[in-house]
Design a protein around this motif. Structure first.
Motif, PDB file in Angstrom:
ATOM      1  N   VAL A  85     -16.487  10.419   0.081  1.00 33.59           N
ATOM      2  CA  VAL A  85     -15.399   9.671   0.703  1.00 33.59           C
ATOM      3  C   VAL A  85     -14.054  10.280   0.335  1.00 33.59           C
ATOM      4  O   VAL A  85     -13.164  10.430   1.183  1.00 33.59           O
ATOM      5  N   GLN A  86     -13.899  10.655  -0.925  1.00 33.84           N
ATOM      6  CA  GLN A  86     -12.624  11.240  -1.365  1.00 33.84           C
ATOM      7  C   GLN A  86     -12.327  12.534  -0.621  1.00 33.84           C
ATOM      8  O   GLN A  86     -11.177  12.819  -0.262  1.00 33.84           O
ATOM      9  N   THR A 123       0.833  -1.206   0.000  1.00 36.42           N
ATOM     10  CA  THR A 123       0.000   0.000   0.000  1.00 36.42           C
ATOM     11  C   THR A 123       0.865   1.251   0.000  1.00 36.42           C
ATOM     12  O   THR A 123       2.046   1.228   0.355  1.00 36.42           O
ATOM     13  N   CYS A 164     -19.051  11.061   6.177  1.00 32.63           N
ATOM     14  CA  CYS A 164     -19.683  10.490   4.973  1.00 32.63           C
ATOM     15  C   CYS A 164     -21.066   9.948   5.302  1.00 32.63           C
ATOM     16  O   CYS A 164     -21.345   8.742   5.215  1.00 32.63           O
ATOM     17  N   THR A 207      -4.700   5.095   1.812  1.00 34.94           N
ATOM     18  CA  THR A 207      -5.521   4.049   1.208  1.00 34.94           C
ATOM     19  C   THR A 207      -6.988   4.349   1.471  1.00 34.94           C
ATOM     20  O   THR A 207      -7.331   5.308   2.172  1.00 34.94           O
ATOM     21  N   ALA A 208      -7.854   3.529   0.914  1.00 36.05           N
ATOM     22  CA  ALA A 208      -9.289   3.678   1.149  1.00 36.05           C
ATOM     23  C   ALA A 208      -9.603   3.462   2.627  1.00 36.05           C
ATOM     24  O   ALA A 208      -8.869   2.753   3.331  1.00 36.05           O
ATOM     25  N   PRO A 209     -10.684   4.070   3.130  1.00 38.18           N
ATOM     26  CA  PRO A 209     -11.016   3.930   4.557  1.00 38.18           C
ATOM     27  C   PRO A 209     -11.203   2.469   4.969  1.00 38.18           C
ATOM     28  O   PRO A 209     -11.878   1.694   4.293  1.00 38.18           O
ATOM     29  N   VAL A 261     -11.201  11.643   2.917  1.00 41.48           N
ATOM     30  CA  VAL A 261      -9.824  11.139   2.889  1.00 41.48           C
ATOM     31  C   VAL A 261      -8.838  12.301   2.806  1.00 41.48           C
ATOM     32  O   VAL A 261      -7.821  12.330   3.506  1.00 41.48           O
ATOM     33  N   ALA A 275     -14.038   9.417   7.704  1.00 36.96           N
ATOM     34  CA  ALA A 275     -15.058   8.925   6.779  1.00 36.96           C
ATOM     35  C   ALA A 275     -16.303   8.482   7.532  1.00 36.96           C
ATOM     36  O   ALA A 275     -17.435   8.734   7.090  1.00 36.96           O
TER      37      ALA A 275
END
Length: 416
Positions: free
Chosen positions: A135-136, A79, A127, A83-85, A139, A123
């Motif tokens: 979400v973006q 990674t 969110c 990274t994504a939540p 982040v 998030a």
């Protein structure tokens, strides 16, 4: 304007999370490395105690990764910084592995795990349908706030976000409009950190006598040497990762890695343990008493420890130990060639090492400048970065490609 209040709250929250986990790790570190040895009458912790503590740390981190919820399939070697939540159920285990690594002396920094924790919390908070934050966007706020808190300034966050937004290129309007809310979060995080415990990367170096024509050439050469050493770590990471993951179980792999890190700690001494922030300051104070070869050995031991920790699966970031490597290489270069000022050599070496590991020119320039604390060197660094970037951009990043079949981090987890 609607994002100002959420951004301020996110900045404060991310800084408090960093402070809390850092304080807990510091307390455990003091207990394990100072109070317990003193209570048991140990004269030194630089021999078998180092091996035992690092081995136990590896076993505990491996057990947490194996049995804590939400860790299956999460391989930090594959990674990037952000990274994504993650799901909330993964955060307690991630926080525990971070604290154990920081307190146990593992050669990794806090940046990747703490950003992941803050991204997940942000998030979860923002969110929601009522708030309408994508979400973006969450982040970006969490990343900026955490970076602002770690470096106690929003400048680093702005530089990293500039690179990220340039890569995306999918949002219209002025760049500063897109940076506005993240900078609010970064500023709030930095102010919160300054109110409690402001970290500083500046080290004690002899006063720089002033710029000379030859400084640009000296800086470029030192930066290239540091970059080439860091490239060895980049090339070695996939091999080390494959070797430890062949053990097929995180407890075995991280226990073995902890043992190896302990042996490296005995070889390099206390300066090569932990994330490297306090240690590089100690090294700068002791550099006059060490030969250039001894300083270079410290850099190599730290680099090997970084690769072992990252490849085995310890949770942590690579920027902090890389800065230590750069400082050590710079001090060795200045000791070997006294005509090169220490400030020039150290800033250039940090520039080269961080650039290769992070693949981010802005972050490398920032870390090089704040380490020596002299803005007069920025023009020299801007020249020195050019040949280093030509080398770094054609090399692979310090990351392992994830398996094509999406297998979990350790093969043993796939059978559960």
């Amino acid at each position: 304007m609607r994002l100002v209040v959420p951004a301020l709250l996110v900045g404060v929250l991310c800084a408090l999370t960093l402070l809390a986990l850092s304080a807990l790790a510091t307390w455990i570190q003091d207990l394990v490395w100072d109070r317990l040895p003193a209570a048991w009458g140990l004269a030194t912790t630089e021999t078998w105690w180092t091996v035992v503590v690092l081995t136990v740390t590896g076993l505990l981190v491996g057990a947490t990764i194996r049995w804590a919820p939400g860790h299956a399939g999460v391989d930090p070697a594959t990674t990037d910084l952000v990274t994504a939540p993650l799901p909330l159920r993964a955060l307690p285990g991630l926080a525990l592995t971070l604290v154990l690594g920081l307190a146990g002396g593992v050669s990794l920094g806090p940046e990747n795990p703490i950003i992941a924790i803050n991204v997940a919390l942000t998030a979860w908070l923002l969110c929601r349908p009522r708030l309408g934050v994508p979400v973006q966007g969450a982040v970006g706020l969490a990343m900026a706030a955490t970076i602002g808190a770690m470096f106690a300034t929003p400048v680093a966050a702005a530089l990293v976000l500039t690179e990220t937004l340039a890569e995306r290129g999918d949002a219209p309007g002025p760049l500063f409009d897109r940076l506005f809310a993240p900078l609010v979060a970064a500023g709030a995080g930095a102010v919160t950190m300054l109110a409690f415990d402001a970290p500083t990367f500046a080290i004690d170096l002899p006063d720089h006598p002033g710029l000379h024509v030859g400084d640009a050439l000296s800086a470029a050469v030192v930066a290239l040497v540091a970059a080439l050493l860091a490239l060895l770590a980049v090339l070695a990471l996939p091999w080390v990762h494959r070797a430890f993951h062949a053990l097929r179980h995180p407890v075995l792999a991280l226990g073995a890695a902890g043992l190896l890190l302990g042996l490296l700690g005995v070889l390099g001494g206390p300066l090569t343990l932990f994330k490297g922030l306090a240690q590089m300051k100690e090294l700068s104070e002791e550099a006059d008493t060490l030969a250039w070869s001894a300083i270079l050995v410290l850099a190599l031991v730290k680099l090997v420890a970084l690769v072992v920790a990252a490849g085995a699966g310890f949770r942590g970031g690579r920027i902090f130990p890389t800065v230590f490597v750069g400082v050590a290489v710079g001090l060795a270069a200045s000791s070997l060639v006294p005509a090169v000022p220490a400030a020039v050599a150290v800033s250039a070496a940090v520039l080269g090492a961080v650039l290769v590991v992070s693949r981010d020119g802005w972050l490398a320039l920032f870390m090089a400048a704040v380490t020596v604390g002299d803005v007069r060197l920025i023009p020299v660094l801007c020249v020195a970065i050019l040949p280093v970037w030509l080398v770094a951009r054609v090399m692979p990043p310090m990351r392992v490609d994830p398996p094509a079949d999406g297998a979990p981090e350790f093969a043993a987890l796939a059978r559960t």
